[in-house]
Each structure stands twice: as C-alpha cells, then as structure tokens.
Design a protein around this motif. Structure first.
Motif, PDB file in Angstrom:
ATOM      1  N   ILE A  35     -43.273 -67.226 -34.204  1.00 26.81           N
ATOM      2  CA  ILE A  35     -43.251 -65.818 -33.819  1.00 26.81           C
ATOM      3  C   ILE A  35     -44.670 -65.308 -33.638  1.00 26.81           C
ATOM      4  O   ILE A  35     -44.956 -64.551 -32.732  1.00 26.81           O
ATOM      5  N   TYR A  36     -45.567 -65.730 -34.497  1.00 23.57           N
ATOM      6  CA  TYR A  36     -46.942 -65.243 -34.426  1.00 23.57           C
ATOM      7  C   TYR A  36     -47.920 -66.277 -33.866  1.00 23.57           C
ATOM      8  O   TYR A  36     -48.698 -65.988 -32.974  1.00 23.57           O
ATOM      9  N   ASP A  37     -47.884 -67.463 -34.418  1.00 19.30           N
ATOM     10  CA  ASP A  37     -48.852 -68.497 -34.025  1.00 19.30           C
ATOM     11  C   ASP A  37     -48.170 -69.851 -34.175  1.00 19.30           C
ATOM     12  O   ASP A  37     -48.197 -70.452 -35.243  1.00 19.30           O
ATOM     13  N   ASN A  38     -47.562 -70.325 -33.109  1.00 22.18           N
ATOM     14  CA  ASN A  38     -46.720 -71.520 -33.159  1.00 22.18           C
ATOM     15  C   ASN A  38     -47.434 -72.747 -33.723  1.00 22.18           C
ATOM     16  O   ASN A  38     -46.835 -73.559 -34.392  1.00 22.18           O
ATOM     17  N   LEU A  39     -48.701 -72.888 -33.457  1.00 20.91           N
ATOM     18  CA  LEU A  39     -49.439 -74.059 -33.920  1.00 20.91           C
ATOM     19  C   LEU A  39     -50.236 -73.804 -35.211  1.00 20.91           C
ATOM     20  O   LEU A  39     -50.850 -74.723 -35.741  1.00 20.91           O
ATOM     21  N   GLY A  40     -50.247 -72.579 -35.689  1.00 21.30           N
ATOM     22  CA  GLY A  40     -50.995 -72.265 -36.898  1.00 21.30           C
ATOM     23  C   GLY A  40     -52.499 -72.330 -36.706  1.00 21.30           C
ATOM     24  O   GLY A  40     -53.245 -72.495 -37.670  1.00 21.30           O
ATOM     25  N   LEU A  41     -52.962 -72.196 -35.486  1.00 19.39           N
ATOM     26  CA  LEU A  41     -54.383 -72.401 -35.202  1.00 19.39           C
ATOM     27  C   LEU A  41     -55.289 -71.273 -35.674  1.00 19.39           C
ATOM     28  O   LEU A  41     -56.433 -71.521 -36.051  1.00 19.39           O
ATOM     29  N   GLU A  42     -54.803 -70.052 -35.682  1.00 20.84           N
ATOM     30  CA  GLU A  42     -55.681 -68.949 -36.073  1.00 20.84           C
ATOM     31  C   GLU A  42     -56.205 -69.145 -37.494  1.00 20.84           C
ATOM     32  O   GLU A  42     -57.402 -69.085 -37.750  1.00 20.84           O
ATOM     33  N   ASN A  45     -58.424 -72.309 -37.812  1.00 20.97           N
ATOM     34  CA  ASN A  45     -59.719 -72.118 -37.168  1.00 20.97           C
ATOM     35  C   ASN A  45     -60.690 -71.388 -38.075  1.00 20.97           C
ATOM     36  O   ASN A  45     -61.887 -71.650 -38.060  1.00 20.97           O
ATOM     37  N   ARG A  46     -60.179 -70.470 -38.874  1.00 12.73           N
ATOM     38  CA  ARG A  46     -61.053 -69.721 -39.784  1.00 12.73           C
ATOM     39  C   ARG A  46     -61.457 -70.545 -41.004  1.00 12.73           C
ATOM     40  O   ARG A  46     -62.511 -70.320 -41.567  1.00 12.73           O
ATOM     41  N   LEU A  47     -60.615 -71.499 -41.415  1.00 14.14           N
ATOM     42  CA  LEU A  47     -60.825 -72.186 -42.688  1.00 14.14           C
ATOM     43  C   LEU A  47     -61.284 -73.637 -42.577  1.00 14.14           C
ATOM     44  O   LEU A  47     -61.784 -74.184 -43.562  1.00 14.14           O
ATOM     45  N   ARG A  92     -54.854 -70.189 -27.204  1.00 14.25           N
ATOM     46  CA  ARG A  92     -55.292 -70.773 -28.479  1.00 14.25           C
ATOM     47  C   ARG A  92     -55.641 -72.255 -28.297  1.00 14.25           C
ATOM     48  O   ARG A  92     -56.636 -72.734 -28.836  1.00 14.25           O
ATOM     49  N   THR A  93     -54.811 -72.969 -27.537  1.00 12.93           N
ATOM     50  CA  THR A  93     -55.052 -74.396 -27.328  1.00 12.93           C
ATOM     51  C   THR A  93     -56.333 -74.614 -26.534  1.00 12.93           C
ATOM     52  O   THR A  93     -57.158 -75.460 -26.884  1.00 12.93           O
ATOM     53  N   ARG A  94     -56.532 -73.841 -25.464  1.00  9.72           N
ATOM     54  CA  ARG A  94     -57.758 -73.975 -24.666  1.00  9.72           C
ATOM     55  C   ARG A  94     -58.998 -73.672 -25.498  1.00  9.72           C
ATOM     56  O   ARG A  94     -60.015 -74.357 -25.388  1.00  9.72           O
ATOM     57  N   ASP A  95     -58.921 -72.653 -26.361  1.00 12.25           N
ATOM     58  CA  ASP A  95     -60.065 -72.323 -27.204  1.00 12.25           C
ATOM     59  C   ASP A  95     -60.355 -73.459 -28.182  1.00 12.25           C
ATOM     60  O   ASP A  95     -61.519 -73.795 -28.417  1.00 12.25           O
TER      61      ASP A  95
END
Length: 193
Positions: A35-42, A45-47, A92-95
């Motif tokens: 719903i928010y971030d399918n891959l959990g990347l956000e 990416n921070r951690l 998100r994937t491209r980043d």
C-alpha cells in the motif's frame, strides 16, 4: 486487519510519532506493505548501505480489458490506482539503481520480469546463468502475483526463476567472488502454462 492493543505499551522512538492520539495507540491497522512501499525501499534506504532487492511483483502491463473499463467506474479507479502505484515503484527502483551505479549504496536488484541476459556474467568471466531467457521464463514472469494457492509446478517454476535471478544479480552486480550454484533447486520443474 484491525488489532486492539494496549495504548500504554507504546514507547517513544525516532521511527514514528503517534502524535499523542489515543485512537492510534489503541487501534493498530495492519495491511500489505504494498500500500505504501511495495519493496520497502524507503526505510532500507535510510538505514542501510548495502541493499539486496528481490522484486516478485508482476511487471506492469497493458490492460487488455480497457474497453470494459469505460463502463465501470470501479474498474477505471482500480486501473488509475495501479498506474499510480507502478509509477512510485518505478521511481524508487530507478533511484536505487542510480545509487548503486554512483557508489552511494552497494547491492543488487532483480525482479520477476528482469531479463536475465542483462546481468553480464559471461562478459565478466563469471560463468553462465542457471536459466536463459526463453518463452518458459516469459511465462513465469507473467504469472499472477495474487496471494492465492499455487500448484506445486507453479511454485517450483517460480522458485527456480527467483533462484536463477538472485544468483545472476548477486554475482554480476554485488559480489563476483560468490560461487556459482551447480543446479537449480528443482532441476526438473516445468513452467506453468
């Protein structure tokens, strides 16, 4: 799914803030992470400095039922939400890939729809991939991703494809010193379809 929880069981942290809202502390709503971030990347990416991403989400495709959608507000709304979700996922994937290329992060990305020949194994002297791109792998990549029951044959085909993708991505993009596996988990599996 809604869970009732003890509002006093929460403690302050640096990850989120419940804003002193007793409703939020008493009622915990659980949903699929997509719903928010399918891959959990956000969050990763921070951690994390090293990120390995296995994306089993179905590749976005043309909706061949679009003619029927013009008669259904619900179908048009669903398609619009699908497009918005895919756009966020693609950004998100491209980043992430950009961060890999620039050296900001290390890791690898592979997806169910990734063309395995895009991983330069042989060019780098790392041997060949466990599976080659074919009609069989295209059928696997197009398999449904709903959380309903898969047949044993479908499971074996998906496991093999994910295994081959992970091996190719990890050796080609992350750590070339990794040993190549000798075989797939299910060497006799056939693609469903």
């Amino acid at each position: 799914m809604k869970l009732r929880v003890d509002p006093d069981a929460w403690s302050r942290g640096n990850i989120s803030d419940l804003h002193g809202d007793s409703y939020l502390r008493e009622n915990l709503w659980l949903a699929d992470g997509g719903i928010y971030d399918n891959l959990g990347l956000e969050r990763l990416n921070r951690l994390c400095d090293r990120i390995l991403v296995s994306d089993a989400g179905a590749p976005f495709s043309v909706d061949r039922k679009v003619r029927l959608a013009r008669f259904s507000q619900l179908a048009r709304t669903k398609r619009t939400l699908d497009i918005m979700s895919e756009q966020v996922r693609a950004l998100r994937t491209r980043d992430l890939i950009r961060q890999f290329v620039s050296g900001e992060k290390s890791g690898a990305y592979w997806g169910i729809g990734t063309v395995i020949s895009d991983f330069p194994l042989e060019e780098r002297g790392l041997g060949s991939a466990l599976m080659a791109d074919s009609e069989k792998t295209r059928r696997i990549a197009a398999m449904r991703t709903r959380l309903n029951r898969f047949s044993a044959e479908e499971q074996e085909a998906l496991i093999n494809w994910g295994y081959a993708q992970a091996d190719a991505a990890l050796r080609a993009r992350f750590d070339p010193s990794l040993a190549a596996p000798e075989r797939l988990p299910y060497p006799d599996a056939q693609a469903h379809g």
